[in-house]
Write an enzyme that holds these catalytic residues in place. Structure first.
Site, PDB file in Angstrom:
ATOM      1  N   ASP A  15      36.242  39.142  40.683  1.00  0.00           N
ATOM      2  CA  ASP A  15      36.992  40.344  40.332  1.00  0.00           C
ATOM      3  C   ASP A  15      37.075  40.427  38.803  1.00  0.00           C
ATOM      4  O   ASP A  15      36.061  40.328  38.114  1.00  0.00           O
ATOM      5  CB  ASP A  15      38.370  40.321  41.019  1.00  0.00           C
ATOM      6  CG  ASP A  15      39.206  41.562  40.774  1.00  0.00           C
ATOM      7  OD1 ASP A  15      38.958  42.584  41.430  1.00  0.00           O
ATOM      8  OD2 ASP A  15      40.113  41.504  39.925  1.00  0.00           O
ATOM      9  N   HIS A  55      36.205  42.474  49.463  1.00  0.00           N
ATOM     10  CA  HIS A  55      36.336  42.180  48.042  1.00  0.00           C
ATOM     11  C   HIS A  55      36.794  40.754  47.762  1.00  0.00           C
ATOM     12  O   HIS A  55      36.401  40.170  46.751  1.00  0.00           O
ATOM     13  CB  HIS A  55      37.326  43.156  47.402  1.00  0.00           C
ATOM     14  CG  HIS A  55      37.442  43.001  45.925  1.00  0.00           C
ATOM     15  ND1 HIS A  55      36.375  43.200  45.076  1.00  0.00           N
ATOM     16  CD2 HIS A  55      38.488  42.633  45.133  1.00  0.00           C
ATOM     17  CE1 HIS A  55      36.755  42.974  43.820  1.00  0.00           C
ATOM     18  NE2 HIS A  55      38.035  42.626  43.837  1.00  0.00           N
TER      19      HIS A  55
END
Length: 318
Positions: free
Chosen positions: A96, A297
């Protein structure tokens, strides 16, 4: 976690194992805890694994000034950590927001970061037309979540109202299961709502996220608030200006990319082009991409075994 003085701040850092060093950089809204499934596997594979809470997160210092969270500060923290631990060089792995830190560390200091792996966010070099936030504003996308994050205090009020519910909705909402069901959290925040309200409630926790994990995240953010991590987003325009000296420069150290096949980041504009360009254009020693079927994610939490295999294979080839 032990506290280490580096780059002028106190950094909370987990340091385990022996062997070649690996530095793991987490993203938002997470903590070093997000690497809990990687540390034992990498230690068992013969590596020294260093996992900080990044600047503004967890037990690491959170400076007051917004401008103290630029990409130069974040890379500087990682260099300072190596200095404090007397490590000449290491491989750096980021997920991320930690991925841009890792990519830039490899770009700026290849003498200290001998290899780089990015998770969920491919290497996207500095463009010619401004930052992602600047381009979104130019298109009138004022409800794009990164633009909505820019005004100090607004996102904090939303996220800090109930940190447990915030973490639950954001973590579950960006998972592969949520993406598959169409219940993920939106890139554009509807008028009259905040990010948390825009995310569907999570009826139950997935197998990869325990109640104990939730309590760890919630208790920490209840204590620290969200300002530190949000300030990373508030430097996107500033980062674009500061990185002008590296415009057009490729990453030359060995590199790889890992992501979940259902990661919403991969569907953002320009990400497909960025992924293709890593192979020999923006990265001159690219060792390949691994897309993990069904993961979203939070790939290293959702699919730890597959991520650990990909990382150990990449590291073994250095």
């Amino acid at each position: 976690m032990p506290i280490i003085k580096a780059n002028g701040i106190n950094i909370a850092c987990r340091d385990e194992g022996q062997g070649p060093a690996i530095l793991l950089c987490h993203g938002w809204p997470e903590l070093g805890h997000s690497w809990r499934q990687q540390v034992p596997a990498l230690v068992a594979a013969g590596y020294r694994v260093i996992v900080p809470d990044m600047r503004g997160f967890g037990d690491t210092d959170a400076p007051d000034a917004v401008e103290d969270y630029t990409i130069l500060h974040l890379v500087g923290d990682m260099v300072g950590l190596l200095d404090a631990l007397r490590i000449d060089a290491c491989a750096i792995i980021g997920h991320d927001w930690g991925a841009p830190v890792a990519w830039h560390a490899a770009l700026m200091r290849p003498d200290r970061f001998r290899a780089v792996a990015g998770l969920s966010v491919p290497w996207s070099p500095r463009g010619s037309h401004g930052s992602l936030v600047g381009m979104a504003r130019a298109q009138g996308l004022d409800r794009f979540y990164m633009v909505w994050f820019q005004e100090p205090g607004v996102a904090e009020a939303d996220l800090e109202h109930d940190p447990y519910e915030t973490q639950r909705r954001l973590l579950v909402g960006a998972s592969g299961a949520a993406a598959a069901s169409g219940a993920g959290w939106p890139l554009m925040i509807p008028p009259g709502k905040g990010l948390v309200d825009a995310c569907p409630p999570a009826e139950s926790l997935p197998h990869w996220l325990t109640e104990a994990d939730m309590q760890t995240y919630a208790a920490t953010y209840r204590r620290t608030g969200y300002r530190g991590g949000l300030n990373w987003y508030r430097n996107l325009d500033r980062n674009w200006a500061l990185t002008a000296p590296w415009h057009g420069a490729p990453i030359k150290v060995p590199a790889c990319f890992i992501a979940g096949s259902l990661d919403g980041v991969l569907r953002m504009p320009g990400m497909d082009k960025a992924m293709r360009a890593m192979d020999g254009v923006t990265c001159t020693d690219f060792r390949g991409s691994t897309l993990i079927n069904g993961a979203g994610h939070w790939v290293q939490q959702e699919a730890p075994d597959a991520v650990n295999r990909a990382l150990t294979m990449f590291l073994a080839g250095l």
